[in-house]
Design a protein around this motif. Structure first.
Motif, PDB file in Angstrom:
ATOM      1  N   VAL A 304       0.724  -1.194   0.025  1.00  0.00           N
ATOM      2  CA  VAL A 304       0.115   0.063   0.090  1.00  0.00           C
ATOM      3  C   VAL A 304       0.744   1.253  -0.015  1.00  0.00           C
ATOM      4  O   VAL A 304       0.752   2.159  -0.899  1.00  0.00           O
ATOM      5  CB  VAL A 304      -0.973   0.200   1.134  1.00  0.00           C
ATOM      6  N   ILE A 305       1.997   1.218   0.803  1.00  0.00           N
ATOM      7  CA  ILE A 305       2.932   2.402   0.872  1.00  0.00           C
ATOM      8  C   ILE A 305       3.512   2.571  -0.528  1.00  0.00           C
ATOM      9  O   ILE A 305       3.501   3.759  -1.005  1.00  0.00           O
ATOM     10  CB  ILE A 305       3.904   2.270   2.245  1.00  0.00           C
ATOM     11  N   ALA A 310       4.791   5.998  -4.982  1.00  0.00           N
ATOM     12  CA  ALA A 310       4.820   5.950  -6.353  1.00  0.00           C
ATOM     13  C   ALA A 310       4.075   7.047  -7.038  1.00  0.00           C
ATOM     14  O   ALA A 310       4.647   7.597  -7.859  1.00  0.00           O
ATOM     15  CB  ALA A 310       4.650   4.772  -6.889  1.00  0.00           C
ATOM     16  N   GLY A 311       3.253   7.536  -6.407  1.00  0.00           N
ATOM     17  CA  GLY A 311       2.265   8.714  -6.932  1.00  0.00           C
ATOM     18  C   GLY A 311       2.740   9.758  -6.569  1.00  0.00           C
ATOM     19  O   GLY A 311       1.982  11.040  -7.012  1.00  0.00           O
ATOM     20  N   ILE A 312       3.738  10.138  -5.821  1.00  0.00           N
ATOM     21  CA  ILE A 312       4.172  11.385  -5.322  1.00  0.00           C
ATOM     22  C   ILE A 312       5.327  11.872  -6.237  1.00  0.00           C
ATOM     23  O   ILE A 312       6.449  11.292  -6.257  1.00  0.00           O
ATOM     24  CB  ILE A 312       4.500  11.749  -3.716  1.00  0.00           C
ATOM     25  N   GLU A 313       5.134  12.819  -7.201  1.00  0.00           N
ATOM     26  CA  GLU A 313       6.182  13.314  -8.066  1.00  0.00           C
ATOM     27  C   GLU A 313       7.395  13.884  -7.170  1.00  0.00           C
ATOM     28  O   GLU A 313       7.273  14.577  -6.280  1.00  0.00           O
ATOM     29  CB  GLU A 313       5.703  14.411  -9.016  1.00  0.00           C
ATOM     30  N   SER A 380      -1.738   0.261  12.317  1.00  0.00           N
ATOM     31  CA  SER A 380      -2.842  -0.142  11.642  1.00  0.00           C
ATOM     32  C   SER A 380      -2.995  -0.166  10.144  1.00  0.00           C
ATOM     33  O   SER A 380      -2.527   0.787   9.626  1.00  0.00           O
ATOM     34  CB  SER A 380      -4.175   0.148  12.516  1.00  0.00           C
ATOM     35  N   ASP A 381      -3.657  -0.900   9.622  1.00  0.00           N
ATOM     36  CA  ASP A 381      -3.947  -1.044   8.320  1.00  0.00           C
ATOM     37  C   ASP A 381      -4.561   0.430   7.770  1.00  0.00           C
ATOM     38  O   ASP A 381      -4.514   0.881   6.484  1.00  0.00           O
ATOM     39  CB  ASP A 381      -4.762  -2.097   7.651  1.00  0.00           C
ATOM     40  N   ALA A 382      -5.742   0.682   8.760  1.00  0.00           N
ATOM     41  CA  ALA A 382      -6.350   2.043   8.497  1.00  0.00           C
ATOM     42  C   ALA A 382      -5.533   3.297   8.464  1.00  0.00           C
ATOM     43  O   ALA A 382      -5.576   3.983   7.826  1.00  0.00           O
ATOM     44  CB  ALA A 382      -7.669   2.064   9.515  1.00  0.00           C
ATOM     45  N   ASP A 383      -4.877   3.356   9.492  1.00  0.00           N
ATOM     46  CA  ASP A 383      -3.770   4.244   9.816  1.00  0.00           C
ATOM     47  C   ASP A 383      -2.855   4.425   8.458  1.00  0.00           C
ATOM     48  O   ASP A 383      -2.360   5.457   8.064  1.00  0.00           O
ATOM     49  CB  ASP A 383      -2.980   4.165  10.879  1.00  0.00           C
TER      50      ASP A 383
END
Length: 399
Positions: A304-305, A310-313, A380-383
């Motif tokens: 997820v991270i 990867a989407g942050i230029e 946590s996954d949510a965090d």
């Protein structure tokens, strides 16, 4: 009337940046703020039920008294068998010992190995405590940059840093703060340098059982058993068994090193927590399934991270193969403006992230590398999901 001055060695000691950011995040949470704490250095899972049960039984069994400084002999015998199995190299009970967390094992190593003026090679980025402990022992940290080789320590860089004053090489794999796991061939070549130059190796493998996506950790003594007589291996139950507050680390080293550590620890803390000793000894064989489950959860979080970052230029991430950290290169953002606010340093950036995005990360400056920030996904996954969304929105506002 003024008080007497403090000892000069206090000039060598500042509060760890990791503890500072964790503390600030917790204070904000206590005030009711919605803060995502990526500064944490411990698993968010509860520890094993068998460990808790064993601790309760130890207390009821009146385990309240001193043990030998490095732990009960019976438990050290069990620990030696565990270490021997893990490393594939035989260790006797008097070649292992327990400490109040891995941090004490590392401090013991610095104090019993390093003379004033000795140089110790330490890779950058480093865990915040490494240089301070070497300096407290009177040694000189010699910092070797791993960034040009993808955050991997190489024999070529180590060789270039060796001088007649070099006493030891400190290696940390899986690495905190980058999550890098060092290449086996590189470790062999570094081991050959240690033999050639008659150096100690201090090998911190506290995250050895927390490996991402089916990867493999390499212990330098497993790779080169002939290094056993010059290597101090530091490990911990804290990270992999989710019991950081219990303060139980352990060390494996030549008998004369362990004896020197026992003498030193006898004059500092004496024995580590006896309840923790007994509980871990009774639950040690139960840890494999717990660690496998933890790794599966951490693998999913890391995915997820990676997708979010990867989407942050203009942001780049070190290869994260172990532990539960990502180290992100944020150099492009320094010297630019967040809206109308100029950001002059990495420390300013992490303060701004906390103030604006309500996300706590740790500045790489504390790790010797101000080009990056450390993000822990031991939350946590949510965090993880919420924190990544906040970071993407935050960095999108730079111009």
């Amino acid at each position: 009337m003024t008080s007497p001055t403090l000892a000069l060695r206090n000039d060598l000691v500042v509060a760890p940046s990791t503890s500072r950011m964790r503390g600030i995040a917790n204070e904000l949470k206590e005030r009711g703020e919605s803060v995502i704490n990526f500064a944490a250095g411990e698993l968010d899972f509860d520890t094993l039920d068998s460990l808790k049960k064993a601790a309760i039984e130890a207390i009821r069994g009146k385990c309240n008294t001193y043990t030998p400084a490095l732990g009960e002999k019976k438990i050290r015998q069990q620990l030696a068998a565990h270490v021997s199995e893990q490393l594939g190299v035989a260790y006797a009970w008097n070649e292992v010992g327990m400490t109040a967390g891995a941090k004490q094992a590392l401090y013991n190593a610095a104090m019993v190995l390093i003379n004033p003026g000795d140089e110790v090679i330490i890779p950058i980025p480093y865990w915040v405590t490494f240089p301070t402990q070497i300096e407290l022992a009177g040694g000189k940290p010699v910092l070797v940059d791993t960034r040009p080789e993808g955050y991997q320590l190489t024999a070529e860089r180590v060789a270039a840093a060796i001088t007649p004053q070099t006493r030891a090489i400190l290696i940390n794999t899986p690495n905190n703060p980058t999550g890098a796991v060092y290449d086996s061939e590189a470790l062999r070549r570094i081991g050959e340098l240690a033999i050639r130059h008659d150096l100690w190796i201090i090998f911190d493998e506290c995250y050895s059982r927390l490996i991402r996506n089916g990867g493999e950790h390499h212990s330098i003594v497993t790779l080169m058993p002939e290094l056993k007589e010059r290597t101090v291996i530091v490990n911990s139950f804290s990270k992999s068994m989710a019991l950081t507050g219990w303060r139980l680390g352990y060390v494996s080293a030549p008998e004369q090193v362990i004896k020197a550590m026992e003498n030193l620890q006898g004059h500092t803390t004496s024995n580590p927590n006896v309840v923790a000793q007994v509980a871990v000894s009774r639950a040690l064989d139960d840890s494999a399934d717990f660690i496998a489950t933890a790794n599966a959860i951490l693998d999913a979080r890391l995915q997820v991270i990676h997708e979010a970052l990867a989407g942050i230029e203009h942001l780049r991430v070190a290869p994260a193969m172990g532990a539960f950290y990502v180290f992100a290169d944020i150099q492009w953002f320094i010297g630019r403006c967040y809206g109308d606010k100029p950001v002059r340093s990495t420390d300013e950036l992490v303060e701004l992230i906390l103030a604006e995005a309500k996300v706590a990360v740790v500045s790489g400056a504390g790790f010797g590398d101000p080009s990056g920030i450390r993000i822990s996904y031991a939350v946590s996954d949510a965090d993880v999901a919420t924190g990544m969304q906040r970071l993407r929105e935050f960095f999108a506002r730079f111009n």
